[in-house]
Design an enzyme around this catalytic site. Structure first.
Site, mmCIF file in Angstrom:
data_model
loop_
_atom_site.group_PDB
_atom_site.id
_atom_site.type_symbol
_atom_site.label_atom_id
_atom_site.label_comp_id
_atom_site.label_asym_id
_atom_site.label_seq_id
_atom_site.Cartn_x
_atom_site.Cartn_y
_atom_site.Cartn_z
ATOM 1 N N CYS A 80 4.655 2.734 -3.569
ATOM 2 C CA CYS A 80 5.052 3.862 -2.730
ATOM 3 C C CYS A 80 6.162 3.443 -1.753
ATOM 4 O O CYS A 80 7.272 3.171 -2.183
ATOM 5 C CB CYS A 80 3.828 4.434 -2.012
ATOM 6 S SG CYS A 80 4.164 6.029 -1.265
ATOM 7 N N HIS A 166 -0.352 5.388 -6.244
ATOM 8 C CA HIS A 166 -1.275 4.439 -5.596
ATOM 9 C C HIS A 166 -2.374 3.977 -6.556
ATOM 10 O O HIS A 166 -3.452 4.582 -6.601
ATOM 11 C CB HIS A 166 -1.907 5.095 -4.364
ATOM 12 C CG HIS A 166 -0.952 5.245 -3.233
ATOM 13 N ND1 HIS A 166 -0.708 4.234 -2.327
ATOM 14 C CD2 HIS A 166 -0.152 6.270 -2.875
ATOM 15 C CE1 HIS A 166 0.194 4.640 -1.449
ATOM 16 N NE2 HIS A 166 0.549 5.865 -1.757
ATOM 17 N N GLU A 168 -4.374 1.685 -6.299
ATOM 18 C CA GLU A 168 -5.555 1.168 -5.598
ATOM 19 C C GLU A 168 -6.598 2.245 -5.312
ATOM 20 O O GLU A 168 -7.744 1.939 -5.021
ATOM 21 C CB GLU A 168 -5.132 0.469 -4.295
ATOM 22 C CG GLU A 168 -4.573 1.373 -3.192
ATOM 23 C CD GLU A 168 -3.086 1.722 -3.353
ATOM 24 O OE1 GLU A 168 -2.545 1.550 -4.458
ATOM 25 O OE2 GLU A 168 -2.472 2.181 -2.369
#
Ligand code: XMP
Length: 514
Positions: A80, A166, A168
């Site tokens: 990002c 993202h 994660e």
């Protein structure tokens, strides 16, 4: 050991990147984005990840990195903001979007790329960005697109990857796979295990402590108990002093349970301090929440100082159950930019501050996340009851009895709470809930028992789901459970005449009532 270094630009999910990598056995460390990249820092670093950030690259005060980073020859993954920053610094162009791209966004892979090994050509990503890549930096090629924007790119020559989404977050499909792929690209060994943690910490602590004594203050919660178990395992138990102060504001059987576990784990010096009378007398006549908290905190410090000095330990180390997240959150040199979310509650006592200043603190859990601490606790034989126990505030029942605290009220609350919590466990609900407890209100209400009218206490039940206690939602109990638990409590605890369920989320309410 092989490490992936995560440079923290203040993104909310920065810690999650580390969690995900560790889940696949890759050791990771988080450092502030401006940490000097000297040879000591980079010693075992196999790859570098640039995290997200609330900033836009052009904004005043936006966090940057040294350009030298891109010449180290170490594989880099920008996530990002990390992607936008590398684009900006390497000669590309970043633009503000008129509509922020947020939430689930389907992506299409454009080329086979090692970062996407094992990932289907179409998958759902999780986005949260207000800026986008308008022109790639020279040497970069697009590897994935969303409907509107470039979603990923790489520079094959420099071995730099950028992704707009993202991986994660749990909503991002194949996110862990993508991070594990980056680990493989970096040749980072997948050898991070709890045995490895024990081995590394054993070396470190034994070397530092030598033959000196170590004192650990046990609160009864999971962190300090697991820290105690670890010290008993890696040091000679004769060196380890464990002190537990029973404030009289603990839950039913809590003190006995913790003491039993520590004895079983080989504790030789277990100092159990009975201080109920001192705490209750300090609380006498107080009903203002802040005054009660202060009275409990001050008494705690006094009792602790007196009792520690009675031990007559010289030049000893003080152990703390500090977690990796505590270090990050309090900005002690790890990821300074991460939002400071460690609560105001954990103020250092004078003893901790003095020991820290003298360099005599050991923190056996400092590399671990909470779920790793739980797994380690189970491995070391700390029973399930402690390992999975809900958080409990330092001032204990003192802030769950609204108004003045008395021994009688403590007993009523202990009995009622014991029933509540045991029922949650029996019904398989305990682990679904972040924190559940009972609160004794300073009002009585009318009831009937047999033919007589009665004035019983009102008890409130609280159960919330949360990630970190900073915000919380009410646990949506099936009504049947609430009805059954309520009648068990009113039948078995005579002083309670009425039970209510607290349906307030945080914010605007807090989790505790005082
Ligand atoms: P609140 O009530 O502020 O609680 O929403 C958030 C989390 O913090 C815990 N809490 C405390 N923990 N000492 C602690 O160690 C305290 O004084 C304290 N007060 C609240 C609370 O139980 C919840 O998990």
């Amino acid at each position: 050991m092989d490490t992936i270094l995560i440079l923290d630009f203040g993104g909310q999910t920065c810690q999650l990147i580390g969690r995900r990598l560790r889940e696949v056995g890759i050791f990771s460390e988080i450092a502030p984005h401006d940490a000097p990249l000297n040879s000591a820092r980079l010693k075992n670093v196999k790859g570098i990840i640039l995290s997200g950030s609330p900033y836009s690259v052009y904004e005043d005060g936006a966090p940057h990195v040294d350009l030298q980073l891109f010449t180290l020859g170490i594989p880099i993954l920008g996530i990002c903001y990390g992607f936008q920053l590398m684009t900006h610094l390497c000669g590309g162009r970043v633009e503000s979007l008129s509509v922020k791209e947020y939430g689930r966004v389907p992506l299409t892979l454009q080329t086979g790329n090692p970062l996407f090994d094992g990932v289907p050509s179409g998958f759902n990503s999780w986005m949260s960005h207000g800026d986008s890549i308008a022109a790639l930096a020279p040497g970069f090629e697009i590897t994935a697109v969303s409907d509107n924007h470039p979603a990923a790119a790489w520079n094959p020559e420099k071995r730099i990857w950028g992704i707009q989404f993202h991986p994660e977050t749990s909503h991002n499909e194949f996110g862990t796979q993508i991070l594990a792929n980056f680990g493989r690209i970096c040749n980072a060994a997948q050898d991070w295990t709890l045995d490895k943690v024990l081995e590394l910490e054993s070396h470190k602590i034994r070397e530092r402590v030598g033959k000196k004594d170590v004192l650990l203050l046990i609160s009864g919660g999971v962190d300090s108990t697991v820290a105690g178990a670890m010290l008993l395992k890696i040091l000679d138990p004769a060196q380890v002093h464990l002190m537990y102060i029973d404030t009289g504001l603990m839950r039913k059987y809590e003190s006995e349970e913790v003491a039993g576990i520590l004895r079983q784990l080989g504790a030789k010096h277990l100092h159990l301090i009975q201080a109920e009378k001192r705490f209750l007398s300090a609380l006498e006549g107080l009903s203002d929440p802040e005054a009660k908290r202060k009275a409990i905190g001050d008494t705690f410090i006094r009792v602790q100082e007196e009792e520690v000095s009675k031990l007559q330990l010289n030049d000893y180390f003080l152990a703390q159950g500090t977690l990796y997240t505590d270090l990050i959150e309090s900005g002690k040199g790890v990821g300074k930019k991460a939002q400071v979310i460690k609560s105001h509650h954990n103020v250092g006592t004078p003893l901790v501050e003095a020991k820290r200043a003298a360099g005599l603190i050991v923190e056996p859990l400092e590399m671990l996340y909470k779920d790793e601490v739980r797994a380690l606790g189970e491995k070391l034989g700390v029973g399930e009851a402690v390992v999975w126990r809900h958080p409990f505030p330092g001032p204990g029942l003192g802030i769950r009895i609204l108004g003045e605290v008395t021994r009688e009220k403590c007993d009523i609350l202990r009995d009622a709470d014991w029933i509540y919590i045991n029922e949650l466990k029996k019904r398989g609900l305990y682990r679904e809930i972040w924190q559940a407890f009972s609160v004794l209100l300073p009002v009585r209400s009318v009831g009937v028992t047999g033919d007589a009218r009665d004035y019983g206490f009102v008890l409130a039940l609280r159960a919330v789901v949360s990630k970190d206690g900073m915000s919380a939602d009410v646990y949506p109990f099936p009504m049947k459970d609430l009805l059954e638990i309520s009648s068990l409590i009113t039948n078995q605890v005579r002083a309670v005449g009425r039970v209510t369920y607290d349906i307030s989320s945080k914010p605007p309410s807090t989790i505790e009532w005082e």
